[in-house]
Scaffold this motif. Structure first.
Motif, PDB file in Angstrom:
ATOM      1  N   MET A   1     -11.220  -2.372  43.644  1.00 44.37           N
ATOM      2  CA  MET A   1     -10.354  -1.781  44.687  1.00 44.37           C
ATOM      3  C   MET A   1     -10.549  -0.279  44.743  1.00 44.37           C
ATOM      4  O   MET A   1     -10.792   0.306  45.785  1.00 44.37           O
ATOM      5  N   LEU A   9     -11.566  12.271  50.610  1.00 44.45           N
ATOM      6  CA  LEU A   9     -11.885  13.110  51.755  1.00 44.45           C
ATOM      7  C   LEU A   9     -11.320  14.500  51.587  1.00 44.45           C
ATOM      8  O   LEU A   9     -11.933  15.478  51.969  1.00 44.45           O
ATOM      9  N   GLU A  80     -18.394  11.146  61.603  1.00 45.68           N
ATOM     10  CA  GLU A  80     -18.189   9.706  61.716  1.00 45.68           C
ATOM     11  C   GLU A  80     -16.713   9.360  61.727  1.00 45.68           C
ATOM     12  O   GLU A  80     -16.287   8.419  62.376  1.00 45.68           O
ATOM     13  N   PHE A  84     -14.699   7.421  64.418  1.00 44.78           N
ATOM     14  CA  PHE A  84     -13.810   6.282  64.160  1.00 44.78           C
ATOM     15  C   PHE A  84     -12.528   6.435  64.954  1.00 44.78           C
ATOM     16  O   PHE A  84     -12.078   5.524  65.628  1.00 44.78           O
ATOM     17  N   GLN A  85     -11.967   7.632  64.854  1.00 43.03           N
ATOM     18  CA  GLN A  85     -10.685   7.847  65.522  1.00 43.03           C
ATOM     19  C   GLN A  85     -10.808   7.665  67.033  1.00 43.03           C
ATOM     20  O   GLN A  85      -9.952   7.073  67.660  1.00 43.03           O
ATOM     21  N   ARG A  87     -13.054   5.958  68.566  1.00 42.27           N
ATOM     22  CA  ARG A  87     -13.366   4.570  68.885  1.00 42.27           C
ATOM     23  C   ARG A  87     -12.110   3.733  68.984  1.00 42.27           C
ATOM     24  O   ARG A  87     -12.030   2.829  69.811  1.00 42.27           O
ATOM     25  N   ILE A  88     -11.159   4.003  68.132  1.00 41.39           N
ATOM     26  CA  ILE A  88      -9.930   3.226  68.234  1.00 41.39           C
ATOM     27  C   ILE A  88      -8.941   3.927  69.166  1.00 41.39           C
ATOM     28  O   ILE A  88      -7.790   3.541  69.248  1.00 41.39           O
ATOM     29  N   ARG A  90      -7.456   6.888  69.242  1.00 43.62           N
ATOM     30  CA  ARG A  90      -6.231   7.431  68.680  1.00 43.62           C
ATOM     31  C   ARG A  90      -6.316   8.934  68.492  1.00 43.62           C
ATOM     32  O   ARG A  90      -5.617   9.498  67.680  1.00 43.62           O
TER      33      ARG A  90
ATOM     34  N   ILE B   7      -7.331   9.200  56.966  1.00 47.59           N
ATOM     35  CA  ILE B   7      -7.173   8.046  57.835  1.00 47.59           C
ATOM     36  C   ILE B   7      -6.708   6.936  56.924  1.00 47.59           C
ATOM     37  O   ILE B   7      -6.422   5.861  57.314  1.00 47.59           O
ATOM     38  N   LEU B  12      -7.180   1.008  55.427  1.00 53.55           N
ATOM     39  CA  LEU B  12      -8.181   0.335  56.244  1.00 53.55           C
ATOM     40  C   LEU B  12      -8.837  -0.808  55.467  1.00 53.55           C
ATOM     41  O   LEU B  12      -9.090  -1.878  56.023  1.00 53.55           O
ATOM     42  N   ARG B  13      -9.105  -0.571  54.195  1.00 56.60           N
ATOM     43  CA  ARG B  13      -9.701  -1.640  53.380  1.00 56.60           C
ATOM     44  C   ARG B  13      -8.781  -2.847  53.333  1.00 56.60           C
ATOM     45  O   ARG B  13      -9.219  -3.990  53.436  1.00 56.60           O
ATOM     46  N   LYS B  48       0.713   4.518  61.315  1.00 58.70           N
ATOM     47  CA  LYS B  48      -0.163   5.682  61.444  1.00 58.70           C
ATOM     48  C   LYS B  48      -0.995   5.620  62.708  1.00 58.70           C
ATOM     49  O   LYS B  48      -1.265   6.648  63.339  1.00 58.70           O
ATOM     50  N   LEU B  49      -1.436   4.451  63.045  1.00 60.77           N
ATOM     51  CA  LEU B  49      -2.294   4.327  64.225  1.00 60.77           C
ATOM     52  C   LEU B  49      -1.460   4.216  65.493  1.00 60.77           C
ATOM     53  O   LEU B  49      -1.979   4.407  66.584  1.00 60.77           O
ATOM     54  N   PHE B  66      -6.309  -4.241  69.987  1.00 66.58           N
ATOM     55  CA  PHE B  66      -6.419  -2.992  69.237  1.00 66.58           C
ATOM     56  C   PHE B  66      -6.869  -3.260  67.801  1.00 66.58           C
ATOM     57  O   PHE B  66      -7.658  -2.511  67.227  1.00 66.58           O
ATOM     58  N   ALA B  69     -10.598  -3.753  67.750  1.00 65.45           N
ATOM     59  CA  ALA B  69     -11.299  -2.473  67.859  1.00 65.45           C
ATOM     60  C   ALA B  69     -11.251  -1.734  66.535  1.00 65.45           C
ATOM     61  O   ALA B  69     -12.266  -1.199  66.061  1.00 65.45           O
ATOM     62  N   THR B  70     -10.088  -1.730  65.933  1.00 67.85           N
ATOM     63  CA  THR B  70      -9.950  -1.034  64.663  1.00 67.85           C
ATOM     64  C   THR B  70     -10.805  -1.685  63.587  1.00 67.85           C
ATOM     65  O   THR B  70     -11.461  -1.007  62.799  1.00 67.85           O
ATOM     66  N   ALA B  73     -14.382  -0.708  64.172  1.00 66.79           N
ATOM     67  CA  ALA B  73     -14.589   0.712  63.852  1.00 66.79           C
ATOM     68  C   ALA B  73     -14.523   0.939  62.350  1.00 66.79           C
ATOM     69  O   ALA B  73     -15.282   1.739  61.798  1.00 66.79           O
ATOM     70  N   ALA B  74     -13.630   0.214  61.701  1.00 65.11           N
ATOM     71  CA  ALA B  74     -13.476   0.395  60.258  1.00 65.11           C
ATOM     72  C   ALA B  74     -14.723  -0.088  59.522  1.00 65.11           C
ATOM     73  O   ALA B  74     -15.245   0.592  58.642  1.00 65.11           O
ATOM     74  N   ARG B  76     -17.598  -0.197  60.602  1.00 66.54           N
ATOM     75  CA  ARG B  76     -18.654   0.773  60.834  1.00 66.54           C
ATOM     76  C   ARG B  76     -18.451   2.017  59.981  1.00 66.54           C
ATOM     77  O   ARG B  76     -19.401   2.582  59.439  1.00 66.54           O
ATOM     78  N   LEU B  77     -17.203   2.418  59.857  1.00 69.55           N
ATOM     79  CA  LEU B  77     -16.915   3.587  59.034  1.00 69.55           C
ATOM     80  C   LEU B  77     -17.306   3.321  57.583  1.00 69.55           C
ATOM     81  O   LEU B  77     -17.855   4.191  56.902  1.00 69.55           O
TER      82      LEU B  77
END
Lengths: 299, 299
Positions: A1, A9, A80, A84-85, A87-88, A90, B7, B12-13, B48-49, B66, B69-70, B73-74, B76-77
């Motif tokens: 995990m 970040l 990237e 991402f942001q 793309r969704i 937001r 983010i 996201l995971r 958050k989103l 949504f 899409a997320t 995008a995730a 891909r991120l």
DNA sequence: TTAATACATTGATGATTTTCGATGTAACCG
DNA sequence: CGGTTACATCGAAAATCATCAATGTATTAA
């Protein structure tokens, strides 16, 4: 995990800023973090990545080869993340609600700082937020933000109330002024001696009490005020001398009703902050305003 | 500062795993998190989103538009993050130092779990780590890991010591056995009644005390042991019956020295864990071992 | 040698995050 | 209607993080 999780970040952001700034000193200002925090963060990142990112010390700041690679990769990663942001969809959350702003009197109209510019951009950015703007004296406003009756305040501040977050945004230059009817008004600077000033009746603003006195090397105040406008009145009366922000004093000088006394000798700067409750600092509505004020102050 | 930051990759995971798993139940296992944690995380991400990611509830689990899409995008991120790591050449940090492993006796040689396989892969992955391997009983090892004299232990565990992190990895099936010289040895299962078993002298392992007794519906133990090998001895003696992991009992059955008693009726599984101090769980040296054990257990 | 510069380290302190257990709730099943 | 499933919510504990002030250390400049 965990492994999958944080490349952290935040640490990367700090590192990139540090690299851009070319050292700790400027990065401290850009990030509004203390030197030790920067140092800690940078070491932490190096530990996580397993190799030094830059050479630093008395002989300058230089990225290592690994640092360069990381810098480039991080920049790219940030792009990237932005991607991402968007793309969704937001990149702009709609801000709503109200924002209760407090501004210390005398600060509101400082053309140098130009809070109105920040306000203007904020209103454009967040057109649906209802603005409630209150002028006041520092202590009042600091209390108000602490007890939750204001969301954000701007001005000189004690910087000591726990639970509040202070961000320095601007240093306001002050000079010593006297009014047109004051005995010293007609005397040229080089004919004034310090003793004359130190003996003249002296008006201080409560919240800068010690600062004012110390700067004038003055034994004690002869008058005290809370509001900037009141201080102006005291000085205009011709019976007192006192410190005023240059942007205010300068106005009156131009109108021929005040003069600055030995501005080389008697001057100092006080720092203005944006303060919010720490818990509020991340509320988007608040955050955006703080961001605009900072941007305004940065030029 | 904050705005640029999270983010929240972790959230996201969780979301992506949740979407892959098609609901909470499987995701809980995959992530080793409780249901409430998953729920909290998912809501937090949605907050958050600013929009719901999926519909969930009694009538099934479905991503919203949504959410789709997320999700994309995730994914891909994540690819970009991996790319970041490989760009800076850090996909494999060199592991060094030592790893003190504790394994509960009887678990070490379980071919079904096959810890040796995990150890083997770990040694390949981290050839510079010095391995110190100790067998012991659960309570001993749990104490050792808690007080820092072991880094990681594997086996059945109380799962209650604060400051330790337990990850379930395997369920070990147990059956009830008797030795070759025991009166019940020659009796076919359908000629044995439960009373006979419940009256037979019964040996329990200390750490599974209650489990053992409960499973056999037995009033009290007549012998107690701590080590698996000792339990084997008790059963082989022919004076006691007792539970053994199937992989051990089965061995002796094949040699003709034990038999399983009514395995349909008298059987249960106990859960094995990998345990580390929570503070140690992220140390790469430890983390990698845990990862290999989990992978081994997963098949 | 001394002083100043530019960081590193340490210890403490809030703030935040992560997590879980317990309990609540809505939809469906019988 | 009562029970079950699949989550949501709440409250609290533990762990982690962010941060700073104070202090230590190496290097260079004077």
């Amino acid at each position: 995990m965990r492994r999958l999780d944080n490349i952290d970040l935040r640490l990367l952001r700090v590192f990139v800023t540090l690299a851009d700034a070319g050292g700790f000193a400027d990065a401290q200002i850009l990030l509004n973090l203390s030197q030790s925090t920067l140092s800690t963060h940078l070491s932490a990142l190096e530990r996580k990545l397993g190799a030094p990112l830059c050479e630093r010390g008395r002989r300058g700041f230089r990225l290592t080869e690994f640092g360069e690679a990381t810098y480039d990769a991080a920049k790219r990663l940030f792009v990237e993340i932005d991607a991402f942001q968007s793309r969704i969809g937001r990149d702009r959350v709609k801000l709503m609600g109200q924002l209760r702003i407090g501004i210390v009197d005398g600060v509101a109209t400082s053309p140098e700082l130009g809070i109105h510019g920040a306000l203007s951009r904020y209103c454009e950015y967040a057109p649906d937020v209802f603005i409630d703007l209150l002028l006041g004296i520092p202590a009042e406003l600091e209390t108000a933000v602490a007890d939750g009756t204001r969301d954000v305040v701007v001005g000189p501040m004690s910087q000591k109330v726990p639970g509040l977050t202070y961000i320095p945004i601007y240093r306001e230059p002050h000079a010593l002024y006297c009014g047109g009817s004051h005995p010293l008004f007609g005397v040229p600077d080089d004919a004034i001696d310090r003793a004359a000033i130190e003996e003249a009746p002296f008006a201080v603003r409560g919240y800068l009490h010690f600062d004012d006195l110390y700067r004038a090397n003055h034994p004690r105040p002869c008058g005290t005020v809370k509001h900037m406008e009141a201080q102006v009145m005291m000085v205009l009366s011709g019976r007192f001398i006192g410190f005023l922000p240059c942007h205010i004093g300068g106005d009156w000088v131009r109108r021929g009703l005040m003069r600055a006394l030995m501005p080389k000798t008697y001057s100092f700067s006080s720092t203005h902050f944006v303060a919010t409750r720490t818990a509020d600092a991340r509320r988007p509505v608040v955050q955006a305003f703080v961001r605009e004020v900072k941007r305004q102050a940065a030029g």
